[in-house]
Motif scaffolding. Sequence first.
Motif, PDB file in Angstrom:
ATOM      1  N   ALA A   1       0.827  -1.210   0.000  1.00 10.51           N
ATOM      2  CA  ALA A   1       0.000   0.000   0.000  1.00 10.51           C
ATOM      3  C   ALA A   1       0.857   1.254   0.000  1.00 10.51           C
ATOM      4  O   ALA A   1       0.599   2.211  -0.757  1.00 10.51           O
ATOM      5  N   VAL A   2       1.892   1.262   0.824  1.00  9.74           N
ATOM      6  CA  VAL A   2       2.772   2.433   0.892  1.00  9.74           C
ATOM      7  C   VAL A   2       3.495   2.645  -0.439  1.00  9.74           C
ATOM      8  O   VAL A   2       3.651   3.780  -0.924  1.00  9.74           O
TER       9      VAL A   2
ATOM     10  N   ARG B   1       2.440   2.141  -3.260  1.00 13.32           N
ATOM     11  CA  ARG B   1       1.488   2.666  -4.251  1.00 13.32           C
ATOM     12  C   ARG B   1       0.964   4.051  -3.867  1.00 13.32           C
ATOM     13  O   ARG B   1       0.072   4.568  -4.532  1.00 13.32           O
ATOM     14  N   GLY B   2       1.480   4.613  -2.766  1.00 13.46           N
ATOM     15  CA  GLY B   2       1.124   5.979  -2.419  1.00 13.46           C
ATOM     16  C   GLY B   2       0.337   6.155  -1.139  1.00 13.46           C
ATOM     17  O   GLY B   2      -0.015   7.281  -0.778  1.00 13.46           O
ATOM     18  N   ALA B   3       0.032   5.084  -0.419  1.00 15.32           N
ATOM     19  CA  ALA B   3      -0.719   5.203   0.832  1.00 15.32           C
ATOM     20  C   ALA B   3       0.119   5.893   1.900  1.00 15.32           C
ATOM     21  O   ALA B   3       1.358   5.820   1.900  1.00 15.32           O
ATOM     22  N   THR B   4      -0.583   6.544   2.832  1.00 17.25           N
ATOM     23  CA  THR B   4       0.061   7.219   3.959  1.00 17.25           C
ATOM     24  C   THR B   4      -0.241   6.467   5.243  1.00 17.25           C
ATOM     25  O   THR B   4      -1.401   6.170   5.538  1.00 17.25           O
ATOM     26  N   VAL B   5       0.794   6.143   6.000  1.00 11.05           N
ATOM     27  CA  VAL B   5       0.614   5.507   7.304  1.00 11.05           C
ATOM     28  C   VAL B   5       0.361   6.601   8.333  1.00 11.05           C
ATOM     29  O   VAL B   5       1.240   7.417   8.608  1.00 11.05           O
ATOM     30  N   ARG B   6      -0.830   6.615   8.900  1.00 16.38           N
ATOM     31  CA  ARG B   6      -1.175   7.640   9.897  1.00 16.38           C
ATOM     32  C   ARG B   6      -0.742   7.244  11.293  1.00 16.38           C
ATOM     33  O   ARG B   6      -0.502   8.090  12.152  1.00 16.38           O
ATOM     34  N   THR B   7      -0.654   5.951  11.538  1.00 17.36           N
ATOM     35  CA  THR B   7      -0.097   5.442  12.794  1.00 17.36           C
ATOM     36  C   THR B   7       0.240   3.980  12.591  1.00 17.36           C
ATOM     37  O   THR B   7      -0.362   3.296  11.771  1.00 17.36           O
ATOM     38  N   GLY B   8       1.242   3.472  13.332  1.00 12.16           N
ATOM     39  CA  GLY B   8       1.627   2.072  13.229  1.00 12.16           C
ATOM     40  C   GLY B   8       2.424   1.791  11.981  1.00 12.16           C
ATOM     41  O   GLY B   8       3.343   2.534  11.618  1.00 12.16           O
ATOM     42  N   GLY B   9       2.085   0.685  11.330  1.00 13.68           N
ATOM     43  CA  GLY B   9       2.719   0.331  10.067  1.00 13.68           C
ATOM     44  C   GLY B   9       3.953  -0.522  10.173  1.00 13.68           C
ATOM     45  O   GLY B   9       4.611  -0.785   9.158  1.00 13.68           O
ATOM     46  N   GLU B  10       4.301  -1.015  11.365  1.00 14.16           N
ATOM     47  CA  GLU B  10       5.527  -1.795  11.473  1.00 14.16           C
ATOM     48  C   GLU B  10       5.449  -2.807  12.621  1.00 14.16           C
ATOM     49  O   GLU B  10       4.633  -2.683  13.532  1.00 14.16           O
ATOM     50  N   ARG B  11       6.325  -3.788  12.502  1.00 14.92           N
ATOM     51  CA  ARG B  11       6.479  -4.765  13.580  1.00 14.92           C
ATOM     52  C   ARG B  11       7.107  -4.078  14.788  1.00 14.92           C
ATOM     53  O   ARG B  11       7.988  -3.234  14.650  1.00 14.92           O
TER      54      ARG B  11
ATOM     55  N   THR C   1      -4.272   5.983   5.085  1.00 19.29           N
ATOM     56  CA  THR C   1      -5.129   6.813   4.233  1.00 19.29           C
ATOM     57  C   THR C   1      -4.471   6.933   2.857  1.00 19.29           C
ATOM     58  O   THR C   1      -3.354   6.439   2.648  1.00 19.29           O
ATOM     59  N   ASP C   2      -5.175   7.581   1.933  1.00 21.67           N
ATOM     60  CA  ASP C   2      -4.672   7.735   0.555  1.00 21.67           C
ATOM     61  C   ASP C   2      -4.358   6.381  -0.075  1.00 21.67           C
ATOM     62  O   ASP C   2      -3.422   6.250  -0.873  1.00 21.67           O
ATOM     63  N   VAL C   3      -5.139   5.386   0.293  1.00 20.02           N
ATOM     64  CA  VAL C   3      -4.894   4.030  -0.215  1.00 20.02           C
ATOM     65  C   VAL C   3      -5.493   3.927  -1.616  1.00 20.02           C
ATOM     66  O   VAL C   3      -6.705   4.086  -1.789  1.00 20.02           O
TER      67      VAL C   3
END
Length: 482
Positions: free
Chosen positions: A345-346, A348-358, A372-374
């Motif tokens: 997702a990232v 392709r342009g998505a924005t991680v607003r919180t989290g996103g990782e191990r 967002t922006d998915v």
Amino acid sequence: MTSDHGYPAVRMYIAGEWCQGGTGRTAPIVNPATEEAIGEVPLATTDDLDRALAGAAEGFRAWRDTPVARRTALLHAAADLLTERSAEVGRIMTLEQGKPLAEATGEARRVADTLRWHADDARRAYGRIIPSAPGTLLSVRREPIGPVAAFVPWNFPAGGPMRKISSALCAGCSIIIKASEETPATAAALVGCFVDAGLPAGALNLVFGEPAEVSAHLIASPVTRLIAFTGSVPVGKLLAAAAGEVMKPSLMELGGHAPVIVCADADPARAARRAAQAKFANAGQVCTSPSRFLVHERLVEDFTAEFVKAAEAVVVGDGLAEGTTMGPLANERRLQAVQRLTADAVSRGATVRTGGERLDRAGYFFAPTVLTDVPADADLLHEEPFGPLAPIVPFGDLDEALTTANALPYGLAAYGFTESAATAEHLVRELEAGILSVNHCGGSVSEAPSGGVKESGYGREGGPEALDAYLITKRVSHLLAG
């Protein structure tokens, strides 16, 4: 006997006996919060499965002929034992699956009530007398279909097995259940309640093993009369096809990708809080978990801000630790899957607003994540995430949102938020799903049916409909003497 981790030794239950596999084959059981092996699960051989089949055939004859009042009393006794043991069952569940202890204990108590519901409903599996010609008695009778082969996953270690066990036993069937090799001790604890309540030998059999080997053998056997499965769409298709080859009915509860439509007149903060609570329950590892958030463009920023706030308030940790509200993912496979979906997702342009990782610790922990922006072509909007990922997508027109919601081949659950009764009815009418909730993201309940449409499966579990698959309908025409 328990391990140093306080985890019980796991055995199978076949034809009235607790046992290890015939060859002693085992697989490790891993605590997902620590990545440490805490036990071993025995793997069935073909001979073990044949003993289970013979036991189920014999157990069916005994259980079918047990008066329904006696069956109901025995099943209530098993439910009472499970309620008494719910704290210990919950602790076992947390050790092997990872969910917070309160969530796990609640699951054990809830499925005891599921058993009670079905036990009482079994008294009402009515037939009927049909008006016919003089001298002819025309009737319809409902009888148990026979021995059942059932297969369940790891995400609800008590709930998954109990939905199959309770329906089968309450209908008068015997059952062989293959529970997950990753969460075997919870299933064994459930079976122990039935054993201690006095269930006849063979009526309930518990096996573990290589999934493809076990399913192929049990489905092909002439002993089994119904195949019941909960799990992924690809595996469900394989099992349904195998059952079809031998003309056996099947009950399939398969995966989903549940849309949430937040309409223009909804309260965005309330909708976000309720949706987030459902999203992060069981770390998102729920087939009915809300997983695509379609929010009206006027509300999307307020909704997103409140959702991010709720995600950041989640306490991620070992399910046995006080204060934990979300445990780890259940295994390395799920961790890799959510990492891949997030990265795609990232990219392709998505924005991680919180989290996103191990999270940087031992265990399969992944942060509650809001994106967002998915873009529409992101894998996350097409594949069931089965993890704590929440993609938020704005919309301007409700009918366009409904088209997006219905565009996937899934049809298990769907949710909507609106203050308008007319809009709510429009959502209910247009959303293609077997389970719908308005102004909340409600889960399964014992008293009402659950199940999917399209590739999310067929048949229903819960409510009076739960027994339908486990009963056959006989038409009897009796020409009276005279």
